[in-house]
Design a protein around this motif. Structure first.
Motif, PDB file in Angstrom:
ATOM      1  N   ARG A 175      74.892  34.273  36.472  1.00 48.05           N
ATOM      2  CA  ARG A 175      76.112  33.649  35.971  1.00 48.05           C
ATOM      3  C   ARG A 175      77.087  33.360  37.103  1.00 48.05           C
ATOM      4  O   ARG A 175      78.294  33.449  36.922  1.00 48.05           O
ATOM      5  N   ALA A 176      76.557  33.048  38.276  1.00 46.79           N
ATOM      6  CA  ALA A 176      77.377  32.796  39.456  1.00 46.79           C
ATOM      7  C   ALA A 176      78.272  33.989  39.748  1.00 46.79           C
ATOM      8  O   ALA A 176      79.431  33.837  40.158  1.00 46.79           O
ATOM      9  N   THR A 177      77.748  35.187  39.560  1.00 48.41           N
ATOM     10  CA  THR A 177      78.483  36.410  39.849  1.00 48.41           C
ATOM     11  C   THR A 177      77.519  37.411  40.474  1.00 48.41           C
ATOM     12  O   THR A 177      76.392  37.069  40.824  1.00 48.41           O
ATOM     13  N   ARG A 235      73.970  30.917  41.204  1.00 46.22           N
ATOM     14  CA  ARG A 235      73.680  29.872  40.231  1.00 46.22           C
ATOM     15  C   ARG A 235      73.850  30.399  38.803  1.00 46.22           C
ATOM     16  O   ARG A 235      74.087  31.581  38.578  1.00 46.22           O
ATOM     17  N   TYR A 236      73.708  29.483  37.854  1.00 44.82           N
ATOM     18  CA  TYR A 236      73.677  29.821  36.440  1.00 44.82           C
ATOM     19  C   TYR A 236      72.247  29.650  35.933  1.00 44.82           C
ATOM     20  O   TYR A 236      71.515  28.781  36.398  1.00 44.82           O
ATOM     21  N   ASP A 294      77.000  36.286  26.739  1.00 43.63           N
ATOM     22  CA  ASP A 294      75.713  35.580  26.634  1.00 43.63           C
ATOM     23  C   ASP A 294      74.565  36.466  27.097  1.00 43.63           C
ATOM     24  O   ASP A 294      73.652  36.018  27.784  1.00 43.63           O
TER      25      ASP A 294
END
Length: 966
Positions: A686-688, A627-628, A667
């Motif tokens: 950050r979806a990573t 997710r973010y 960010d």
């Protein structure tokens, strides 16, 4: 010109509105209203820029916008304007009139280009603040900005911290307020993604009293080359739930800022070992630190340099175990009234107890008089001490103890000394009072207790007395301390080392230790094993292919096709269509490659000592946070805090295939961590992926049934496997017993190491070497599983058949086995030792398990030799077990038998998910290290040697009263 002026005014209005949005609670300072013309700016404390709050004084913003003094604070009202002048920016503040009519002055000030440029630069600096700007802003407040004064008490226990490892940092805080209050302390660091973990703790300060505050953090590896660490103190504001209960604290008014600029000389190198000493006397341990060459990063006669940190005071010891994580041992030599264990608070004692249960080694030199250790109820560490009674004897001639103290026959030893002997108490369990070294009459003078995966050792000889500690050669660390710590390397003073290096050809002495060294980072492969390089490579390849196709379609190929059909006037339509098409392709491809489930890779070490109540684990894992925003990563559960303080922190590879550089996301954000219980993190997502290092202790999952002996139900624990005489041909001893396991996969590359005991103590002679020759002071053999195959769950291994002469089980002396684990230096074209260590992961991890007893370099060779290094696995060395009889089984879980990598055994949760479910989605390699303590067999002191003390068949066994042993 007037139109241009209006446009500039509009730009200024937009800028102003942007600033008003960014600094909402400061809006009053920018409005031209009578009530706000002279109102002071809303800024607290004398600081100009507060990097945590990221706000700027109103008068400075007004100056940057070209405003006059009526928009800032009046000079006569305060000294703020004197400290921060308006840079003399002057302009016409009259309203602008054009064909649109009067422009509202409030939203359209006349802004000159220079002021506008400065304002835009300021806004960008606020949105993306640099570390340099933050450091500059805080460097002006080295001792605080409010009522609290801060200074560093200890940067690491004993004054040294190792980057890339956990550290305890002691702050000394003095509050000048008029009443007690809660203060929130923080360490501001930077993790490998550029995010800023804020390690915080709330402490109640009393007015006018300087108090010690311990904070804990995993230091970034980049601090090895120096860097900035920021400490802050805020008023602690309570956070309450709907019922009015306090559930936490948040920072209030900033009270103090302490920036600390570290240099490489102020931190320990990441490849150095550390031993802490509680007390002022070093008891010969300083010989480890002296064994070095100036400017060299490794030991000339071994591998890593061991640094000794002495002078630690009990009253100023940390209150969490993480502070001791960098140390391979903590040695308590202090005997003064200010160095007694009774001075420890309960939290300080619990920190030591938990560190020991997690694999630490606490060593205590029991003082000859006024000892506060054995049989003292006020000792808060009594629950982990060996269960022994003390037999204090005066007038002991230490010449009888010479074989365990020195190799020199001519050095004078005290003829009348006090020696403490130890006798196991009747209520002692088999592993509560293990004799390690006996005195001349067979009574132990060094005794040990196993506690979890760690140990506590008591020493009855006063090694701190001046006739021993201050006489050269009276106590040789490579003779005595090697047998307590489990080490193996010659120790020479700098003068002796220089003399041996030069040699004396006239006397027939060839120069020694004259060779180059090549590094082998044994834990360097961990970073490559836990990264998601395959998926990242696929994404990069897809992005490159899509970009090339888009460039061709929207560029030369598309233009050529349009030209052939005389449709060049539709070029813009074709361009928009190509952009839309390839945007859809990119979006769809990214969606295909992107996964929304939590998964990752891991490398995990699992230690288990049979008969003890807990295991320990260290895991390096990369997990996909799909997710973010923010996601919670936790180890264990809230209930674990009743006994354990697990740790999890962002991790970066050091050496090997990885590096210590930090690549920041644009960010980058801050996230708060409980400094004293860092088992859960709310990290930016950050979806990573993000990589972590976690330390855990407790019980294994239900489907991870560890290696265990196979025996009858009524067999006492610790008697399932024995060393017995071998009646057949070949070896003079063999093991009697069997082992099995029910782990979730087949153990690969299984090795069994049998430690029969220490080599015997020899009486020195005038021809004895003045230092160790680098021999292994233990009788050890190693063998592999019969047939060389994997060890399947439920399969039983008969240890008696293997050690009794099973031809299928290759048996070798441990000296040769240990030498084979370290890649040899290149003599020509070929792979370097570091490249070989990265490729042969199994051997590298095995070598890390016995790092302190790896073969030292050959002093007589002139060819290049290897220096083994470790950066991320300090404290995970099993070499201590080479000082007592035991069986060590190591194996690797790489897949579950179907080719699928095995699950992670550590309980990991993401966003409060089920830890048992989440860990099964994190796949990789687990190294299992199982230890079975055998019946003690302390070394004998021999007057005359009739045989060589070497492991193997030629070493006879002498059956004691309880069990036949080597």
């Amino acid at each position: 010109m007037r139109k241009s002026s209006v446009d500039v005014g509009r730009s200024g209005g937009l800028l102003k509105r942007r600033l008003r949005l960014d600094f909402g609670h400061w809006n009053r300072g920018f409005r031209r209203t009578p009530t706000n013309l002279r109102q002071p700016p809303l800024i607290r404390g004398p600081q100009f820029v507060d990097p945590d709050l990221e706000v700027v004084s109103a008068e400075f913003l007004a100056a940057c916008l070209g405003r006059g003094p009526e928009y800032g604070q009046h000079r006569g009202r305060s000294d703020q304007a004197d400290r921060y002048p308006d840079f003399g920016l002057k302009g016409n503040h009259g309203p602008n009139i054009d064909h649109h009519g009067r422009v509202h002055y409030r939203y359209n000030p006349r802004v000159n280009p220079q002021a506008l440029f400065i304002a835009l630069a300021l806004v960008l600096a606020l949105v993306l603040p640099s570390d340099a700007a933050r450091a500059q802003g805080r460097a002006t407040a080295a001792t605080g900005t409010g009522d609290i004064q801060l200074q560093i008490g200890q940067f690491g226990v004993g004054g040294a911290a190792r980057p890339g490892d956990w550290a305890g940092i002691e702050l000394l805080a003095t509050d000048s307020s008029n009443k007690p209050r809660n203060v929130l302390f923080r360490i501001r660091l930077r993790d490998p993604d550029g995010d800023r973990p804020l390690m915080q703790r709330v402490v109640t300060l009393n007015p006018g009293i300087r108090q010690s505050v311990w904070l804990y953090a995993r230091l970034p590896a980049t601090l090895a080359s120096g860097g900035l660490i920021e400490f802050t103190a805020h008023e602690a504001v309570e956070i309450k739930n709907g019922l009015g209960e306090v559930i936490g604290h948040e920072p209030g008014v900033l009270q103090a800022v302490l920036p600390v600029q570290t240099t490489p000389n102020q931190v320990a190198p990441t490849a150095n070992g550390l031993i802490a000493i509680v007390g002022r006397r070093k008891a010969g341990l300083d010989q480890y630190q002296a064994n070095r060459r100036s400017g060299s990063s490794y030991s000339p006669t071994g591998h890593e340099i061991t640094e000794i940190l002495d002078g630690i005071e009990p009253a100023r010891m940390p209150d969490r175990w993480m502070a001791y994580a960098p140390f391979e041992a903590v040695v308590w030599t202090g005997a003064a009234s200010t160095e007694q264990p009774s001075l420890l608070s309960e939290t300080q004692a619990e920190a030591l107890r938990e560190w020991v249960r997690r694999g630490g080694h606490l060593i205590v030199i029991v003082p000859p008089a006024a000892q506060g250790w054995v049989g003292v109820p006020a000792n808060p560490l009594e629950s982990i001490l060996p269960v022994v009674a003390l037999d204090r004897r005066e007038g002991e001639d230490l010449d009888h103890f010479r074989p365990m103290l020195t190799r020199r026959a001519n050095v004078a030893l005290p003829a009348s000394a006090v020696v403490n002997f130890f006798r196991p108490r009747p209520d002692a369990a088999p592993t509560d009072a293990l004799p390690i070294i006996n005195g001349p009459d067979g009574t132990p003078v060094v005794v040990r207790r196993l506690v979890g995966t760690g140990a506590v050792t008591l020493i009855g000889l006063d090694l701190t007395t001046r006739p021993i500690a201050d006489v050269a050669g009276a106590l040789q660390a490579d003779l005595f301390w090697h047998r307590v710590l489990g080490k193996r390397l010659p120790l020479l003073s700098p003068a002796d080392l220089e003399r041996e290096t030069i040699g004396d050809m006239a006397a027939g002495k060839r120069p020694k230790w004259q060779f180059a060294r090549q590094d082998a980072d044994l834990d360097g492969a961990i970073g490559g094993l836990v990264t998601r390089s395959a998926r990242a490579a696929a994404g990069l390849l897809m992005a490159f292919v899509v970009f090339v196709m888009y460039w061709l379609a929207a560029g030369p190929v598309g233009y050529f096709l349009l030209k052939e059909r005389n449709w060049k006037h539709h070029a813009w339509v074709a361009f928009v269509g190509a952009a839309a098409l390839f945007t859809a392709i990119s979006w769809g491809g990214a969606s295909v490659l992107r996964t929304r489930k939590i998964e990752g890779q891991h490398v995990t070490l699992v230690d288990h000592v049979y008969g003890q109540s807990n295991q320990r684990m260290r895991s390096w894992f990369t997990v996909l946070l799909p997710r973010y925003g923010e996601q919670r990563v936790a180890i264990g559960t809230q209930q674990d805090l009743e006994r354990w303080r697990h740790t999890v922190a962002a991790w970066e590879a050091i050496g090997g295939s990885g590096g210590a550089g930090l690549a920041s996301f644009p960010d980058a954000r801050s996230y708060v961590v409980d400094s004293r219980a860092p088992w859960a993190l709310e990290v930016p997502a950050r979806a990573t992926t993000k990589t972590f290092q976690a330390d855990w202790a407790g019980g294994l999952p239900a489907n991870w049934r560890m290696i265990r002996p196979v025996a009858a139900e009524n067999t006492p624990i610790g008697r399932e496997i024995r060393v017995v005489p071998n009646e057949g041909p070949g070896r003079t001893w063999r093991l009697e017993g069997a082992i099995t396991h029910d782990l979730p996969g087949e153990l690969q590359a299984v090795d069994v190491i049998v430690v029969l005991g220490q080599t015997n103590l020899r009486t020195p002679t005038p021809t004895s070497l003045a230092y160790s020759s680098g021999e292994l002071q233990a009788r050890v053999v190693a063998f592999s599983k019969p047939g060389g195959g994997s060890w399947k769950p439920g399969e039983v291994i008969d240890l008696g058949a293997i050690t009794g002469g099973d031809a299928r089980a290759p048996i070798q002396d441990a000296t040769m086995w240990l030498r084979s684990l370290v890649p040899q230096a290149s003599t020509g074209i070929g792979l370097s030792p570091n490249e070989r260590a990265l490729r042969d992961v199994t051997s590298s991890l095995n070598a890390l398990a016995f790092f302190s007893v790896l073969a030292p370099p050959d002093p007589d060779l002139s060819a290049t030799q290897t220096v083994a290094r470790r950066h991320s696995t300090h404290g995970w060395d099993l070499s201590r077990w080479f000082t007592q009889p035991c069986i060590i089984v190591i194996g690797h879980l790489t897949d579950d038998g179907t080719g699928k990598p095995t699950e992670c055994p550590m309980p990991i949760s993401v966003d409060n998910s089920d830890p048992d479910f989440t860990r099964k989605g994190i796949l990789g390699r687990t190294m299992v290290r199982w230890v079975y303590p055998l019946v003690p067999a302390p070394p004998a002191m021999e007057r005359r040697m009739a045989f060589e003390d070497a492991p193997g068949d030629e070493q006879p066994i002498t059956p004691p009263q309880a069990e036949p042993t080597p």
